[in-house]
Design an enzyme around this catalytic site. Structure first.
Site, PDB file in Angstrom:
ATOM      1  N   TYR A 108       0.806  -1.228   0.000  1.00 57.68           N
ATOM      2  CA  TYR A 108       0.000   0.000   0.000  1.00 57.68           C
ATOM      3  C   TYR A 108       0.835   1.272   0.000  1.00 57.68           C
ATOM      4  O   TYR A 108       1.868   1.335   0.658  1.00 57.68           O
ATOM      5  CB  TYR A 108      -0.868   0.051   1.269  1.00 57.68           C
ATOM      6  CG  TYR A 108      -1.908  -1.026   1.345  1.00 57.68           C
ATOM      7  CD1 TYR A 108      -3.174  -0.820   0.803  1.00 57.68           C
ATOM      8  CD2 TYR A 108      -1.638  -2.231   1.973  1.00 57.68           C
ATOM      9  CE1 TYR A 108      -4.144  -1.817   0.884  1.00 57.68           C
ATOM     10  CE2 TYR A 108      -2.606  -3.229   2.066  1.00 57.68           C
ATOM     11  CZ  TYR A 108      -3.850  -3.017   1.517  1.00 57.68           C
ATOM     12  OH  TYR A 108      -4.808  -3.999   1.597  1.00 57.68           O
ATOM     13  N   TRP A 109       0.370   2.272  -0.721  1.00 51.46           N
ATOM     14  CA  TRP A 109       0.879   3.639  -0.625  1.00 51.46           C
ATOM     15  C   TRP A 109      -0.368   4.483  -0.310  1.00 51.46           C
ATOM     16  O   TRP A 109      -1.112   4.858  -1.211  1.00 51.46           O
ATOM     17  CB  TRP A 109       1.441   4.106  -1.963  1.00 51.46           C
ATOM     18  CG  TRP A 109       2.691   3.429  -2.410  1.00 51.46           C
ATOM     19  CD1 TRP A 109       3.959   3.937  -2.318  1.00 51.46           C
ATOM     20  CD2 TRP A 109       2.820   2.152  -3.069  1.00 51.46           C
ATOM     21  NE1 TRP A 109       4.856   3.049  -2.853  1.00 51.46           N
ATOM     22  CE2 TRP A 109       4.192   1.935  -3.317  1.00 51.46           C
ATOM     23  CE3 TRP A 109       1.917   1.136  -3.458  1.00 51.46           C
ATOM     24  CZ2 TRP A 109       4.679   0.798  -3.938  1.00 51.46           C
ATOM     25  CZ3 TRP A 109       2.399   0.006  -4.071  1.00 51.46           C
ATOM     26  CH2 TRP A 109       3.756  -0.162  -4.301  1.00 51.46           C
ATOM     27  N   LYS A 241     -21.707 -11.723  10.332  1.00 50.17           N
ATOM     28  CA  LYS A 241     -21.332 -12.504   9.145  1.00 50.17           C
ATOM     29  C   LYS A 241     -20.251 -13.485   9.549  1.00 50.17           C
ATOM     30  O   LYS A 241     -19.305 -13.113  10.231  1.00 50.17           O
ATOM     31  CB  LYS A 241     -20.793 -11.570   8.051  1.00 50.17           C
ATOM     32  CG  LYS A 241     -21.766 -10.533   7.566  1.00 50.17           C
ATOM     33  CD  LYS A 241     -21.062  -9.467   6.723  1.00 50.17           C
ATOM     34  CE  LYS A 241     -20.441  -8.397   7.574  1.00 50.17           C
ATOM     35  NZ  LYS A 241     -19.659  -7.406   6.815  1.00 50.17           N
ATOM     36  N   ALA A 244     -18.980 -18.955   5.411  1.00 48.78           N
ATOM     37  CA  ALA A 244     -19.983 -19.910   4.921  1.00 48.78           C
ATOM     38  C   ALA A 244     -20.963 -20.345   6.016  1.00 48.78           C
ATOM     39  O   ALA A 244     -22.021 -20.909   5.731  1.00 48.78           O
ATOM     40  CB  ALA A 244     -19.280 -21.131   4.343  1.00 48.78           C
ATOM     41  N   ASP A 275     -18.728  -6.742   1.791  1.00 50.94           N
ATOM     42  CA  ASP A 275     -19.189  -5.437   1.275  1.00 50.94           C
ATOM     43  C   ASP A 275     -20.500  -5.604   0.505  1.00 50.94           C
ATOM     44  O   ASP A 275     -21.430  -4.797   0.645  1.00 50.94           O
ATOM     45  CB  ASP A 275     -18.152  -4.820   0.326  1.00 50.94           C
ATOM     46  CG  ASP A 275     -16.752  -4.771   0.918  1.00 50.94           C
ATOM     47  OD1 ASP A 275     -16.639  -4.791   2.158  1.00 50.94           O
ATOM     48  OD2 ASP A 275     -15.776  -4.720   0.146  1.00 50.94           O
TER      49      ASP A 275
HETATM   50  P1  ADP Z   1     -15.911 -10.499   5.028  1.00 49.77           P
HETATM   51  O1  ADP Z   1     -15.941 -10.549   3.530  1.00 49.77           O
HETATM   52  O2  ADP Z   1     -16.360  -9.187   5.583  1.00 49.77           O
HETATM   53  O3  ADP Z   1     -14.621 -11.018   5.603  1.00 49.77           O
HETATM   54  P2  ADP Z   1     -17.289 -13.041   5.528  1.00 49.77           P
HETATM   55  O4  ADP Z   1     -16.093 -13.831   5.156  1.00 49.77           O
HETATM   56  O5  ADP Z   1     -17.973 -13.391   6.790  1.00 49.77           O
HETATM   57  O6  ADP Z   1     -17.044 -11.465   5.583  1.00 49.77           O
HETATM   58  O7  ADP Z   1     -18.303 -13.181   4.315  1.00 49.77           O
HETATM   59  C1  ADP Z   1     -19.345 -12.263   4.116  1.00 49.77           C
HETATM   60  C2  ADP Z   1     -20.523 -12.977   3.509  1.00 49.77           C
HETATM   61  O8  ADP Z   1     -20.149 -13.603   2.281  1.00 49.77           O
HETATM   62  C3  ADP Z   1     -21.074 -14.102   4.367  1.00 49.77           C
HETATM   63  O9  ADP Z   1     -21.985 -13.599   5.317  1.00 49.77           O
HETATM   64  C4  ADP Z   1     -21.742 -14.966   3.317  1.00 49.77           C
HETATM   65  O10 ADP Z   1     -22.984 -14.404   2.937  1.00 49.77           O
HETATM   66  C5  ADP Z   1     -20.816 -14.840   2.131  1.00 49.77           C
HETATM   67  N1  ADP Z   1     -19.798 -15.904   2.095  1.00 49.77           N
HETATM   68  C6  ADP Z   1     -18.496 -15.804   2.429  1.00 49.77           C
HETATM   69  N2  ADP Z   1     -17.858 -16.974   2.235  1.00 49.77           N
HETATM   70  C7  ADP Z   1     -18.797 -17.851   1.765  1.00 49.77           C
HETATM   71  C8  ADP Z   1     -18.775 -19.218   1.332  1.00 49.77           C
HETATM   72  N3  ADP Z   1     -17.660 -19.967   1.354  1.00 49.77           N
HETATM   73  N4  ADP Z   1     -19.930 -19.756   0.878  1.00 49.77           N
HETATM   74  C9  ADP Z   1     -21.069 -19.036   0.824  1.00 49.77           C
HETATM   75  N5  ADP Z   1     -21.148 -17.740   1.206  1.00 49.77           N
HETATM   76  C10 ADP Z   1     -20.034 -17.152   1.672  1.00 49.77           C
END
Ligand code: ADP
Length: 318
Positions: A108-109, A241, A244, A275
């Site tokens: 990053y910059w 969140k 999965a 996001d």
């Molecule tokens: P962030 O992107 O903020 O790190 P998460 O990894 O918890 O957050 O993922 C955000 C959302 O993306 C989850 O709530 C889910 O809806 C979806 N998601 C992430 N990984 C998976 C996966 N392997 N399979 C299905 N949905 C996923």
């Protein structure tokens, strides 16, 4: 809420950087990225039919890169009246390098990035800082959306201005949504981050939490402890969140509920999973959906996003 036939106005404040991808000194692919910008784009796409107005507020420079960013964001339907063009500043920049095993590393910059100076406004005749465009527009905002990255990059004085703005918005019934996105390297230490997170939690109406980030913020506590802490937050609406694993939601005074994620056989790139979740969740809530239904919409969009390379799916894929 401000009565407007066009639907609520949501403003997202944060930083979007120029992205370079490729080998050092090799051919570089240019793009752009940033958590709040990703959410703004998906929110504009999700909310278009309902007449949602989505603004992106950030600092940019007066350079040609900033001009192209503005053009791209306008093409996505974002309102850009609250963007500040700051003389002498430039957008932040990061490079993604992918090694032979497919592992990505980021450089990053961004220390001097224009977005960090959003609230550094010149004093007025009385020596008080002039309002930023966002503060000047406070009466016309229904929802303010910020993330832990927004909080981190603004610095002490900017964060103080942001909290004062959040307080004003709450006082007139507007919503403040916070996505925790905790990035330790943007903070001097975790204790400083925790302090500012606590101040913002006290002012927000909805907290969108990634459980991993909440664990890291609290020094690596267990998932169970982080979940307990999340439910104890002084926030009316909390969404957790968990990749999965089922998403968890609760409204103040109600038991929490879980909502299954959508199974994805082959995850291509998890950039912008959280996001995009936030965008679809908020669009559904603003359209009147219950939290569980909104979380299902968030999970459905995120499941599609992670099957595409990069943060933003092509518009045709919507
Ligand atoms: P962030 O992107 O903020 O790190 P998460 O990894 O918890 O957050 O993922 C955000 C959302 O993306 C989850 O709530 C889910 O809806 C979806 N998601 C992430 N990984 C998976 C996966 N392997 N399979 C299905 N949905 C996923």
């Amino acid at each position: 809420m401000v009565e407007d036939p066009r639907g609520p106005r949501v403003v997202l404040l944060g930083e979007c950087m120029i992205e370079l991808q490729g080998e050092p000194f090799g051919t570089l692919q240019q793009s752009f990225g940033g958590d709040t910008l990703n959410t703004a784009v998906y929110l504009a796409r999700c909310g278009r039919a309902a007449g949602l107005r989505v603004d992106y507020a950030t600092g940019l420079g007066e350079d040609p890169f900033s001009a192209v960013l503005l053009q791209r964001w306008a093409e996505e339907g974002l309102g850009l009246d609250l963007v500040r063009r700051i003389p002498g500043r430039l957008p932040g920049l990061y490079q993604i390098t992918v090694d032979a095993r497919g592992e990505r590393s980021f450089h990053y910059w961004r220390e001097q990035a224009a977005a960090r100076a959003y609230f550094d406004t010149a004093p007025d005749a009385d020596g008080r800082p002039q309002p930023s465009p966002l503060e000047a527009a406070a009466e016309a905002i229904d929802v303010l959306y910020v993330s832990g990255i927004t909080l981190a990059i603004l610095g002490e004085a900017g964060r103080t201005r942001l909290l004062a703005l959040a307080q004003r918005l709450r006082a007139r019934g507007a919503q403040v949504v916070f996505d925790n996105n905790y990035r330790p390297r943007l903070w001097p230490d975790a204790a400083t981050a925790r302090l500012w997170y606590a101040r913002l939690y006290a002012l927000c109406t909805t907290a969108l939490l990634t459980l991993d980030d909440e664990q890291a913020l609290h020094g690596g506590i267990t998932a169970e402890a982080a979940l307990d802490a999340a439910w104890a937050l002084p926030v009316a609406e909390v969404v957790v969140k968990r990749g999965a694993e089922p998403t968890a939601v609760r409204l103040a005074g109600q038991p929490w509920q879980t909502v299954a994620t959508v199974p994805v056989a082959r995850v291509v790139d998890t950039t912008a999973a959280g996001d995009s979740f936030g965008a679809a969740y908020l669009a559904a809530r603003l359209a009147g959906a219950e939290p569980a239904a909104a979380a299902a919409a968030g999970n459905a969009l995120a499941a599609r996003v992670i099957q595409h390379r990069g943060a933003l799916m092509p518009r045709e894929a919507d």
